[in-house]
Design a protein around this motif. Structure first.
Motif, mmCIF file in Angstrom:
data_model
loop_
_atom_site.group_PDB
_atom_site.id
_atom_site.type_symbol
_atom_site.label_atom_id
_atom_site.label_comp_id
_atom_site.label_asym_id
_atom_site.label_seq_id
_atom_site.Cartn_x
_atom_site.Cartn_y
_atom_site.Cartn_z
ATOM 1 N N LEU A 17 0.824 -1.203 0.000
ATOM 2 C CA LEU A 17 0.000 0.000 0.000
ATOM 3 C C LEU A 17 0.858 1.252 0.000
ATOM 4 N N GLY A 18 1.976 1.190 0.674
ATOM 5 C CA GLY A 18 2.833 2.356 0.764
ATOM 6 C C GLY A 18 3.398 2.783 -0.574
ATOM 7 N N ASN A 19 3.513 1.868 -1.545
ATOM 8 C CA ASN A 19 4.092 2.264 -2.826
ATOM 9 C C ASN A 19 3.166 2.041 -4.010
ATOM 10 N N ILE A 20 1.896 1.804 -3.765
ATOM 11 C CA ILE A 20 0.984 1.676 -4.897
ATOM 12 C C ILE A 20 0.721 3.083 -5.435
ATOM 13 N N THR A 21 1.045 3.268 -6.670
ATOM 14 C CA THR A 21 0.965 4.581 -7.293
ATOM 15 C C THR A 21 -0.139 4.595 -8.335
ATOM 16 N N ALA A 22 -0.436 5.773 -8.831
ATOM 17 C CA ALA A 22 -1.416 5.906 -9.901
ATOM 18 C C ALA A 22 -0.996 5.051 -11.097
ATOM 19 N N GLU A 23 0.286 5.032 -11.393
ATOM 20 C CA GLU A 23 0.771 4.229 -12.519
ATOM 21 C C GLU A 23 0.485 2.747 -12.309
ATOM 22 N N ARG A 24 0.676 2.260 -11.075
ATOM 23 C CA ARG A 24 0.403 0.847 -10.767
ATOM 24 C C ARG A 24 -1.090 0.555 -10.889
ATOM 25 N N TYR A 25 -1.935 1.452 -10.351
ATOM 26 C CA TYR A 25 -3.374 1.267 -10.508
ATOM 27 C C TYR A 25 -3.738 1.185 -11.985
ATOM 28 N N ASN A 26 -3.163 2.060 -12.784
ATOM 29 C CA ASN A 26 -3.455 2.069 -14.215
ATOM 30 C C ASN A 26 -3.009 0.779 -14.875
ATOM 31 N N GLU A 27 -1.822 0.269 -14.512
ATOM 32 C CA GLU A 27 -1.335 -0.990 -15.090
ATOM 33 C C GLU A 27 -2.263 -2.144 -14.735
ATOM 34 N N ILE A 28 -2.669 -2.211 -13.490
ATOM 35 C CA ILE A 28 -3.562 -3.285 -13.054
ATOM 36 C C ILE A 28 -4.912 -3.151 -13.737
ATOM 37 N N PHE A 29 -5.412 -1.922 -13.824
ATOM 38 C CA PHE A 29 -6.681 -1.688 -14.494
ATOM 39 C C PHE A 29 -6.620 -2.126 -15.954
ATOM 40 N N MET A 30 -5.518 -1.802 -16.625
ATOM 41 C CA MET A 30 -5.362 -2.152 -18.043
ATOM 42 C C MET A 30 -5.300 -3.664 -18.258
ATOM 43 N N SER A 31 -4.907 -4.403 -17.239
ATOM 44 C CA SER A 31 -4.849 -5.861 -17.370
ATOM 45 C C SER A 31 -6.248 -6.460 -17.453
ATOM 46 N N GLY A 32 -7.251 -5.707 -17.038
ATOM 47 C CA GLY A 32 -8.628 -6.186 -17.098
ATOM 48 C C GLY A 32 -8.834 -7.443 -16.286
ATOM 49 N N LYS A 33 -9.620 -8.334 -16.828
ATOM 50 C CA LYS A 33 -9.971 -9.529 -16.074
ATOM 51 C C LYS A 33 -8.832 -10.539 -15.994
ATOM 52 N N ASN A 34 -7.781 -10.352 -16.775
ATOM 53 C CA ASN A 34 -6.674 -11.313 -16.775
ATOM 54 C C ASN A 34 -5.940 -11.381 -15.441
ATOM 55 N N SER A 35 -5.957 -10.321 -14.660
ATOM 56 C CA SER A 35 -5.272 -10.344 -13.369
ATOM 57 C C SER A 35 -6.171 -10.820 -12.227
ATOM 58 N N ILE A 36 -7.453 -10.960 -12.470
ATOM 59 C CA ILE A 36 -8.376 -11.318 -11.391
ATOM 60 C C ILE A 36 -8.018 -12.646 -10.714
ATOM 61 N N PRO A 37 -7.685 -13.720 -11.442
ATOM 62 C CA PRO A 37 -7.321 -14.963 -10.734
ATOM 63 C C PRO A 37 -6.103 -14.779 -9.820
ATOM 64 N N CYS A 38 -5.120 -14.015 -10.266
ATOM 65 C CA CYS A 38 -3.935 -13.754 -9.430
ATOM 66 C C CYS A 38 -4.332 -12.975 -8.183
#
Length: 186
Positions: free
Chosen positions: A34-55
């Protein structure tokens, strides 16, 4: 700019091969604190869409805690006692975040609330239990709670993994969060 695009393509490719087990993408997600989650990281995770959900589901029952899980200004002089919680909560939050947005509209601002607003879908961004009157109980969850929450997300995923991200988002907007039962996002 080209190297950034190449990095994004690599990241998206990594998310596509994630099977919810252990690979680079799941390791990437597991190492977000949480201390280093940045806007860029949120955007990367968001862009992964449903592919990251199982992880993300696999990480919900991670047996670690952090002082501030959720959204609270890190410069605030008051830290609510119910903010210390299992880090798995942030992985559940990222699932909800992916489902809640069609796109991210970045807000430029000078203060914490303005900068975090595109990523904040709940006031505090934490899960709590409900009492008999359906009111939130403002205390940290137990590890047993996190196991139950993971099971809830896993069951939801098994029922919905064949749907497109567009359908999943539409259903989320209609039906609300994946989380249900004795738990509530606040």
């Amino acid at each position: 700019m080209i190297s950034r695009n190449i990095s994004l393509v690599f990241l998206l490719f990594s998310f596509m091969i994630c099977k919810g087990q252990s690979d680079e993408t799941c390791n990437f997600l597991e190492n977000i604190s949480l201390g280093n989650i940045t806007a860029e990281r949120y955007n990367e995770i968001f862009m992964s869409g449903k592919n990251s959900i199982p992880c993300l589901i696999d990480l919900i029952d991670t047996d670690n805690k952090e002082l501030i899980v959720g959204f609270q200004d890190p410069l605030s002089s008051v830290i609510n006692p119910f903010m210390t919680n299992y880090v798995g909560m942030k992985y559940a939050y990222l699932i909800e975040f992916i489902l809640s947005q069609d796109r991210i509209e970045v807000v430029k601002g000078n203060n914490w609330k303005e900068m975090i607003s595109p990523y904040c879908i709940y006031k505090y961004g934490i899960i709590v239990t409900k009492n008999e009157n359906n009111r939130p109980v403002l205390k940290p969850l137990t590890y047993k709670d996190m196991k139950l929450i993971k099971k809830m997300y896993r069951n939801w995923w098994e029922e919905n993994k064949g749907k497109s991200i567009e359908v999943l988002r539409k259903e989320w907007k209609t039906n609300g969060p994946v989380l249900s039962g004795n738990y509530i996002w606040i």
